[in-house]
Scaffold this motif. Structure first.
Motif, short mmCIF file in Angstrom:
data_model
loop_
_atom_site.label_atom_id
_atom_site.label_comp_id
_atom_site.label_asym_id
_atom_site.label_seq_id
_atom_site.Cartn_x
_atom_site.Cartn_y
_atom_site.Cartn_z
N ASN A 14 0.83 -1.06 0.23
CA ASN A 14 0.29 0.13 0.23
C ASN A 14 0.74 1.84 -0.37
OD1 ASN A 14 0.98 -0.78 2.68
ND2 ASN A 14 -0.40 0.39 3.64
N GLN A 19 2.93 0.01 -4.48
CA GLN A 19 1.46 0.19 -5.24
C GLN A 19 1.70 0.35 -6.92
OE1 GLN A 19 -1.48 3.04 -4.36
NE2 GLN A 19 -1.08 3.69 -2.23
N SER A 39 -1.65 0.57 8.09
CA SER A 39 -3.01 0.97 7.01
C SER A 39 -4.60 0.37 6.37
CB SER A 39 -2.20 1.84 6.11
OG SER A 39 -1.64 2.98 6.84
N ARG A 40 -4.98 -0.20 7.32
CA ARG A 40 -5.81 -1.79 6.76
C ARG A 40 -6.89 -0.62 5.49
NH1 ARG A 40 -10.74 -4.63 9.67
NH2 ARG A 40 -11.44 -5.53 7.61
N ASP A 41 -7.32 0.51 5.34
CA ASP A 41 -8.10 1.23 4.82
C ASP A 41 -7.48 1.57 3.35
OD1 ASP A 41 -10.58 0.81 6.15
OD2 ASP A 41 -10.37 2.74 7.13
N GLN A 42 -6.40 1.98 3.26
CA GLN A 42 -5.70 2.01 2.47
C GLN A 42 -5.29 1.14 1.47
OE1 GLN A 42 -1.50 3.53 2.43
NE2 GLN A 42 -2.34 5.59 0.92
N GLU A 44 -6.98 -1.69 1.59
CA GLU A 44 -8.17 -2.41 1.10
C GLU A 44 -8.34 -2.33 -0.38
OE1 GLU A 44 -10.73 -3.11 4.17
OE2 GLU A 44 -9.93 -5.14 4.96
N GLY A 45 -8.20 -0.56 -0.17
CA GLY A 45 -9.03 0.11 -1.39
C GLY A 45 -7.28 -0.16 -2.70
N VAL A 46 -6.26 -0.79 -2.09
CA VAL A 46 -5.08 -1.03 -3.30
C VAL A 46 -6.38 -1.87 -4.02
CG1 VAL A 46 -3.65 -1.41 -3.55
CG2 VAL A 46 -3.47 0.12 -2.50
N ARG A 48 -9.25 -3.31 -4.18
CA ARG A 48 -10.02 -3.76 -5.03
C ARG A 48 -10.20 -2.53 -6.35
NH1 ARG A 48 -11.80 -1.55 -0.33
NH2 ARG A 48 -11.95 0.74 -0.03
N GLU A 49 -9.01 -1.52 -6.09
CA GLU A 49 -8.53 -0.96 -7.80
C GLU A 49 -7.56 -1.81 -8.66
OE1 GLU A 49 -5.45 3.24 -9.10
OE2 GLU A 49 -6.07 2.70 -6.85
N SER A 52 -10.07 -4.54 -10.23
CA SER A 52 -11.41 -4.08 -10.92
C SER A 52 -10.68 -3.34 -11.99
CB SER A 52 -12.26 -2.26 -10.26
OG SER A 52 -11.42 -2.03 -9.88
#
Length: 250
Positions: A14, A19, A39-42, A44-46, A48-49, A52
């Motif tokens: 992350n 990244q 940084s869990r949220d970050q 998990e966002g990576v 998902r990106e 997709s």
């Protein structure tokens, strides 16, 4: 190695360089385990990106790489989730700016923390993934070091020594894990937009850029592309490639 359908565990996935590495591998069809420390949220966002954007399987995994039991659980969880593990990229690192002349500032606590994350952590991860890769008959490990490991530069003596150790660990593991697993290393120079750079003073950043023959920082995408090359190769192992806009020639 054919990368499409392979599975990569990227520590520090992350982060700024992490990244880029995740994206470069995902572009080749690699499924990605994005490992993060806090940084869990970050992370998990990576994931998902990546899922997709590249139609691959990606997921975030938490781990403190200074904890041996946690590292073993991580490798087990990743292998269980994806069904295999082909690539390990050791990108997670810690640094703190301490002038080389400030030996009092370089406390043993700081030394131990830097060594634990930057050198012992990758060693723990390599030992954990090695049996998996050996059983599969194929594997790739890429360590992310620094030009500080090749020249007495960088944010601190401890950081430089930890990266020098990681470079030599690469060589030793290339011997120890052959022929099933190939082990190589990327040694970036100054990179902008990373957590490591954020810990440096502005004058350090300016001085590092000015010292390169190209008069600019290294490129994160160049580093990520080299990681992909090291994962694809069939005949390069134990090597360290410097990407630093022309500062350290080795």
């Amino acid at each position: 190695m054919d990368l499409r359908g392979a599975v990569a565990l990227v520590t520090g996935g992350n982060g700024g360089l992490g990244q880029r590495i995740c994206h470069a591998l995902a572009k080749e069809g690699v499924h990605i385990a994005v490992m993060y420390a806090k940084s869990r949220d970050q992370a998990e966002g990576v994931a998902r990106e990546l899922s997709s954007g590249f139609q691959i399987n990606a997921a975030a995994f938490a781990c403190d790489i200074t904890d041996g039991a946690a590292v073993e659980r991580l490798v087990g969880d990743v292998t269980k989730h994806f069904g295999r593990l082909d690539i390990l990229v050791n990108d997670a690192a810690y640094n703190k700016a301490i002038p080389f002349t400030d030996l009092d500032g370089l406390t043993l606590d700081e030394w131990d923390k830097i060594m634990s994350v930057n050198l012992t952590g990758p060693m723990r991860l390599i030992k954990a993934v090695a049996p998996v890769m050996k059983t599969q008959g194929n594997g790739r490990i890429v360590n992310i070091a620094s030009v500080a490991g090749l020249s007495p530069t960088g944010s601190s003596i401890a950081y430089a020594v930890s990266k020098a150790g990681l470079i030599h660990l690469t060589r030793c593991m290339a011997v120890g894990l052959a022929p099933e697993t190939l082990v190589n290393c990327v040694a970036p120079g100054l990179l902008e937009g990373t957590r490591a750079t954020a810990n440096l003073k502005s004058e350090q950043i300016e001085r590092a850029s000015a010292a390169s023959v190209l008069k600019k920082p290294a490129d994160k995408d160049d580093c990520a592309d080299m990681v992909v090359t090291m994962c694809r190769t069939e005949t390069m192992t134990g090597q360290t490639v410097v990407i630093d806009a022309g500062r350290v020639f080795h």
